[in-house]
Design a protein around this motif. Structure first.
Motif, PDB file in Angstrom:
ATOM      1  N   ARG A 234       5.924 -13.806 -16.703  1.00 47.36           N
ATOM      2  CA  ARG A 234       4.631 -14.270 -16.905  1.00 47.36           C
ATOM      3  C   ARG A 234       3.755 -13.715 -18.000  1.00 47.36           C
ATOM      4  NH1 ARG A 234       5.562 -13.506 -11.853  1.00 47.36           N
ATOM      5  NH2 ARG A 234       4.855 -11.289 -11.945  1.00 47.36           N
ATOM      6  N   THR A 235       4.189 -12.747 -18.766  1.00 47.31           N
ATOM      7  CA  THR A 235       3.464 -11.998 -19.843  1.00 47.31           C
ATOM      8  C   THR A 235       2.768 -12.804 -20.911  1.00 47.31           C
ATOM      9  OG1 THR A 235       5.262 -10.379 -19.906  1.00 47.31           O
ATOM     10  CG2 THR A 235       3.977 -10.396 -21.733  1.00 47.31           C
ATOM     11  N   GLU A 236       3.768 -13.787 -21.564  1.00 48.94           N
ATOM     12  CA  GLU A 236       2.659 -14.601 -22.348  1.00 48.94           C
ATOM     13  C   GLU A 236       1.515 -15.381 -21.744  1.00 48.94           C
ATOM     14  OE1 GLU A 236       2.671 -14.340 -25.742  1.00 48.94           O
ATOM     15  OE2 GLU A 236       4.084 -12.704 -25.349  1.00 48.94           O
ATOM     16  N   LYS A 237       1.953 -15.844 -20.723  1.00 48.36           N
ATOM     17  CA  LYS A 237       0.701 -16.896 -19.854  1.00 48.36           C
ATOM     18  C   LYS A 237      -0.235 -15.848 -19.517  1.00 48.36           C
ATOM     19  CE  LYS A 237       4.092 -20.165 -18.126  1.00 48.36           C
ATOM     20  NZ  LYS A 237       4.687 -21.008 -17.006  1.00 48.36           N
ATOM     21  N   LEU A 238      -0.017 -14.490 -18.947  1.00 55.49           N
ATOM     22  CA  LEU A 238      -1.290 -13.557 -18.471  1.00 55.49           C
ATOM     23  C   LEU A 238      -2.256 -13.333 -19.746  1.00 55.49           C
ATOM     24  CD1 LEU A 238       0.856 -11.072 -16.636  1.00 55.49           C
ATOM     25  CD2 LEU A 238      -1.089 -12.505 -15.725  1.00 55.49           C
ATOM     26  N   ARG A 239      -1.892 -13.750 -21.131  1.00 54.09           N
ATOM     27  CA  ARG A 239      -2.561 -13.501 -21.991  1.00 54.09           C
ATOM     28  C   ARG A 239      -3.723 -14.516 -22.188  1.00 54.09           C
ATOM     29  NH1 ARG A 239       0.106  -9.548 -24.656  1.00 54.09           N
ATOM     30  NH2 ARG A 239       2.421  -9.908 -24.828  1.00 54.09           N
ATOM     31  N   SER A 240      -3.704 -15.765 -21.151  1.00 57.37           N
ATOM     32  CA  SER A 240      -4.793 -16.654 -21.189  1.00 57.37           C
ATOM     33  C   SER A 240      -5.579 -16.138 -20.235  1.00 57.37           C
ATOM     34  CB  SER A 240      -4.054 -18.007 -20.944  1.00 57.37           C
ATOM     35  OG  SER A 240      -3.570 -18.055 -19.337  1.00 57.37           O
ATOM     36  N   VAL A 241      -5.479 -15.160 -19.277  1.00 53.26           N
ATOM     37  CA  VAL A 241      -6.505 -14.729 -18.449  1.00 53.26           C
ATOM     38  C   VAL A 241      -7.740 -14.059 -18.929  1.00 53.26           C
ATOM     39  CG1 VAL A 241      -6.533 -13.480 -16.209  1.00 53.26           C
ATOM     40  CG2 VAL A 241      -4.654 -14.796 -16.573  1.00 53.26           C
ATOM     41  N   LYS A 242      -8.872 -14.634 -18.565  1.00 57.18           N
ATOM     42  CA  LYS A 242     -10.002 -14.180 -19.199  1.00 57.18           C
ATOM     43  C   LYS A 242     -11.073 -13.665 -18.179  1.00 57.18           C
ATOM     44  CE  LYS A 242      -8.360 -15.275 -23.148  1.00 57.18           C
ATOM     45  NZ  LYS A 242      -7.828 -14.287 -24.278  1.00 57.18           N
ATOM     46  N   ILE A 243     -10.734 -13.317 -16.947  1.00 57.77           N
ATOM     47  CA  ILE A 243     -11.500 -12.804 -15.858  1.00 57.77           C
ATOM     48  C   ILE A 243     -11.545 -11.238 -15.918  1.00 57.77           C
ATOM     49  CG2 ILE A 243     -11.636 -14.916 -14.598  1.00 57.77           C
ATOM     50  CD1 ILE A 243      -9.296 -13.754 -12.889  1.00 57.77           C
ATOM     51  N   PRO A 244     -12.496 -10.826 -15.357  1.00 60.08           N
ATOM     52  CA  PRO A 244     -12.627  -9.275 -15.138  1.00 60.08           C
ATOM     53  C   PRO A 244     -11.213  -8.845 -14.227  1.00 60.08           C
ATOM     54  CG  PRO A 244     -14.591 -10.112 -14.777  1.00 60.08           C
ATOM     55  CD  PRO A 244     -13.813 -11.408 -14.998  1.00 60.08           C
ATOM     56  N   THR A 245     -10.465  -7.848 -14.748  1.00 62.67           N
ATOM     57  CA  THR A 245      -9.209  -7.474 -14.034  1.00 62.67           C
ATOM     58  C   THR A 245      -9.126  -5.931 -14.041  1.00 62.67           C
ATOM     59  OG1 THR A 245      -8.120  -9.536 -14.940  1.00 62.67           O
ATOM     60  CG2 THR A 245      -6.751  -7.903 -14.347  1.00 62.67           C
ATOM     61  N   LEU A 246      -8.694  -5.763 -12.774  1.00 64.36           N
ATOM     62  CA  LEU A 246      -8.348  -4.152 -12.399  1.00 64.36           C
ATOM     63  C   LEU A 246      -6.728  -4.139 -12.162  1.00 64.36           C
ATOM     64  CD1 LEU A 246      -9.049  -1.443 -11.906  1.00 64.36           C
ATOM     65  CD2 LEU A 246      -9.689  -2.149  -9.484  1.00 64.36           C
ATOM     66  N   VAL A 247      -6.088  -3.238 -12.711  1.00 67.28           N
ATOM     67  CA  VAL A 247      -4.868  -3.055 -12.430  1.00 67.28           C
ATOM     68  C   VAL A 247      -4.690  -1.581 -11.681  1.00 67.28           C
ATOM     69  CG1 VAL A 247      -2.410  -3.026 -13.307  1.00 67.28           C
ATOM     70  CG2 VAL A 247      -3.853  -4.296 -14.219  1.00 67.28           C
ATOM     71  N   ILE A 248      -4.122  -1.352 -10.533  1.00 71.96           N
ATOM     72  CA  ILE A 248      -4.129  -0.393  -9.934  1.00 71.96           C
ATOM     73  C   ILE A 248      -2.383  -0.090  -9.774  1.00 71.96           C
ATOM     74  CG2 ILE A 248      -4.406   1.137  -7.641  1.00 71.96           C
ATOM     75  CD1 ILE A 248      -7.040  -0.462  -7.576  1.00 71.96           C
ATOM     76  N   HIS A 249      -1.960   1.078 -10.030  1.00 72.04           N
ATOM     77  CA  HIS A 249      -0.732   1.497  -9.970  1.00 72.04           C
ATOM     78  C   HIS A 249      -0.389   2.988  -9.442  1.00 72.04           C
ATOM     79  CE1 HIS A 249       3.174  -1.119 -10.563  1.00 72.04           C
ATOM     80  NE2 HIS A 249       3.667   0.267 -10.419  1.00 72.04           N
ATOM     81  N   GLY A 250       0.718   3.248  -8.912  1.00 77.61           N
ATOM     82  CA  GLY A 250       1.097   4.759  -8.525  1.00 77.61           C
ATOM     83  C   GLY A 250       1.965   5.093  -9.515  1.00 77.61           C
ATOM     84  N   GLU A 251       1.940   6.411  -9.880  1.00 75.10           N
ATOM     85  CA  GLU A 251       2.688   7.207 -10.767  1.00 75.10           C
ATOM     86  C   GLU A 251       4.103   7.547 -10.249  1.00 75.10           C
ATOM     87  OE1 GLU A 251       0.683  10.249 -12.810  1.00 75.10           O
ATOM     88  OE2 GLU A 251      -1.112   8.899 -13.261  1.00 75.10           O
ATOM     89  N   SER A 252       4.208   7.398  -8.867  1.00 75.02           N
ATOM     90  CA  SER A 252       5.459   7.737  -8.428  1.00 75.02           C
ATOM     91  C   SER A 252       6.079   6.542  -7.542  1.00 75.02           C
ATOM     92  CB  SER A 252       5.259   8.867  -7.451  1.00 75.02           C
ATOM     93  OG  SER A 252       4.598  10.116  -7.923  1.00 75.02           O
ATOM     94  N   ASP A 253       5.864   5.250  -8.064  1.00 72.21           N
ATOM     95  CA  ASP A 253       6.241   4.184  -7.483  1.00 72.21           C
ATOM     96  C   ASP A 253       7.624   3.947  -7.570  1.00 72.21           C
ATOM     97  OD1 ASP A 253       6.574   1.457  -6.336  1.00 72.21           O
ATOM     98  OD2 ASP A 253       4.772   1.005  -6.893  1.00 72.21           O
ATOM     99  N   LYS A 254       8.568   3.884  -6.755  1.00 71.21           N
ATOM    100  CA  LYS A 254       9.786   3.665  -6.939  1.00 71.21           C
ATOM    101  C   LYS A 254      10.222   2.138  -6.481  1.00 71.21           C
ATOM    102  CE  LYS A 254      11.089   8.296  -5.655  1.00 71.21           C
ATOM    103  NZ  LYS A 254      11.806   9.285  -4.682  1.00 71.21           N
ATOM    104  N   MET A 255       9.629   1.218  -5.884  1.00 65.01           N
ATOM    105  CA  MET A 255       9.562  -0.172  -5.953  1.00 65.01           C
ATOM    106  C   MET A 255       9.361  -0.738  -7.101  1.00 65.01           C
ATOM    107  SD  MET A 255      10.999  -2.058  -3.722  1.00 65.01           S
ATOM    108  CE  MET A 255      11.424  -3.885  -3.611  1.00 65.01           C
ATOM    109  N   VAL A 256       8.242  -0.546  -7.682  1.00 66.17           N
ATOM    110  CA  VAL A 256       7.759  -1.425  -9.068  1.00 66.17           C
ATOM    111  C   VAL A 256       7.302  -0.308  -9.834  1.00 66.17           C
ATOM    112  CG1 VAL A 256       6.152  -2.876 -10.082  1.00 66.17           C
ATOM    113  CG2 VAL A 256       7.258  -3.125  -7.786  1.00 66.17           C
TER     114      VAL A 256
END
Length: 307
Positions: A234-256
């Motif tokens: 979805r990378t290129e399509k995500l460039r069209s997203v213009k809404i407020p966005t928050l990305v949360i991720h764990g630094e020790s995530d072994k699944m993603v």
């Protein structure tokens, strides 16, 4: 804020949702007059995998969280008549055994918005749920007020991949015995969880038992997983997203792997990336107030910014 004063509504369901005319089970928290927040869970997970305490934290910030079962999860419609996914064929590009895609699951979610009377909502998605939320933001931009993508990725196969050695040691979850299923879930959470935050085995067992009692379809998670594969990058399509966005991720995530979260934030203009040391592929209880506050701040910004 006092979560004890937040109303917990009973589980409900609605029929003939979206283009696929499925049944979706859902549950509300707090005041329905407040800002609606749809909570979208990951592959093989049910709405009960959004911890009740986390939902109450969100509600205590003046929000109206709604958790629900995706198709092929919990008490929502299961696609039991679909072909058994052929992973070898799928890896070689033959998708004939893939019953649906993330776009179909996105349409389900938009159908639930319609059924509940919402023109637009705030989306919070975890893992595959983050992918579904991203897909909704891409394909139905006017239906989404803000996007929070948790421990998820873009679909680009060069990022966000699991540690396959960990998955190999886990094996497949057993679906023929309730206690064995609960034990496997505890084992899984120990392997994929957060090294910085001790695992509450009793809480995991309680949710796993509840999930088993609601549904234990042995092929459902597989059908969801191959939907992710077929849906692609979805990378290129995500460039069209213009809404407020928050990305949360764990630094020790072994699944993603955390590179997946970084890629999501890099693809969406203005997205805020927040990472947590020692957090794995889960929502550690000590971080619920932090997550809820950050999501609430994002939503307040979205509600007050000009459209």
């Amino acid at each position: 804020m006092d979560t004890n004063k937040v109303q917990i509504h009973g589980e409900e369901s609605v029929q003939n949702v979206g283009p696929s005319k499925i049944t979706i089970a859902y549950q509300r928290f707090g005041n329905p007059a407040l800002s609606p927040v749809f909570l979208i869970m990951g592959a093989g997970a049910q709405m009960v995998n959004w911890p009740e305490g986390f939902c109450l934290e969100l509600a205590s910030h003046g929000l109206h969280p709604i958790r629900f079962d995706n198709r092929d999860a919990g008490l929502s419609t299961h696609f039991s008549d679909a072909p058994v996914p052929d992973f070898a064929a799928i890896q070689s590009g033959d998708f004939s055994t893939v019953a649906y895609t993330l776009s179909d699951m996105a349409a389900d979610t938009v159908g639930l918005m319609d059924a509940l009377g919402y023109d637009s909502v705030h989306l919070v998605g975890a893992s595959m749920g983050g992918m579904i939320a991203q897909t909704i933001a891409i394909e139905y931009p006017h239906r989404v007020r803000s996007l929070t993508s948790i421990m998820s990725t873009t679909g680009n196969p060069s990022v966000g991949q699991p540690d396959y050695s960990v998955l190999a040691n886990l094996g497949s979850p057993p679906y023929d015995d309730r206690q064995a299923y609960i034990d496997w879930q505890i084992k899984s959470r120990k392997a994929l969880g957060s090294p910085k935050y001790p695992l509450d085995e009793e809480a995991v067992a309680q949710i796993a038992g509840l999930a088993w009692d609601r549904d234990h379809d042995p092929l459902a998670m597989m059908r969801q997983a191959v939907a992710v594969i077929k849906s692609g990058d979805r990378t290129e399509k995500l460039r069209s997203v213009k809404i407020p966005t928050l990305v949360i991720h764990g630094e020790s995530d072994k699944m993603v792997d955390i590179r997946g979260g970084r890629a999501v934030a890099a693809a969406i203009e203005g997205a805020e990336l927040v990472t947590f040391e020692g957090m794995g592929h889960e929502l550690p209880k000590p971080l619920w107030p932090v997550f809820a506050a950050k999501i609430a701040n994002l939503i307040r910004r979205a509600e007050t910014s000009p459209q």
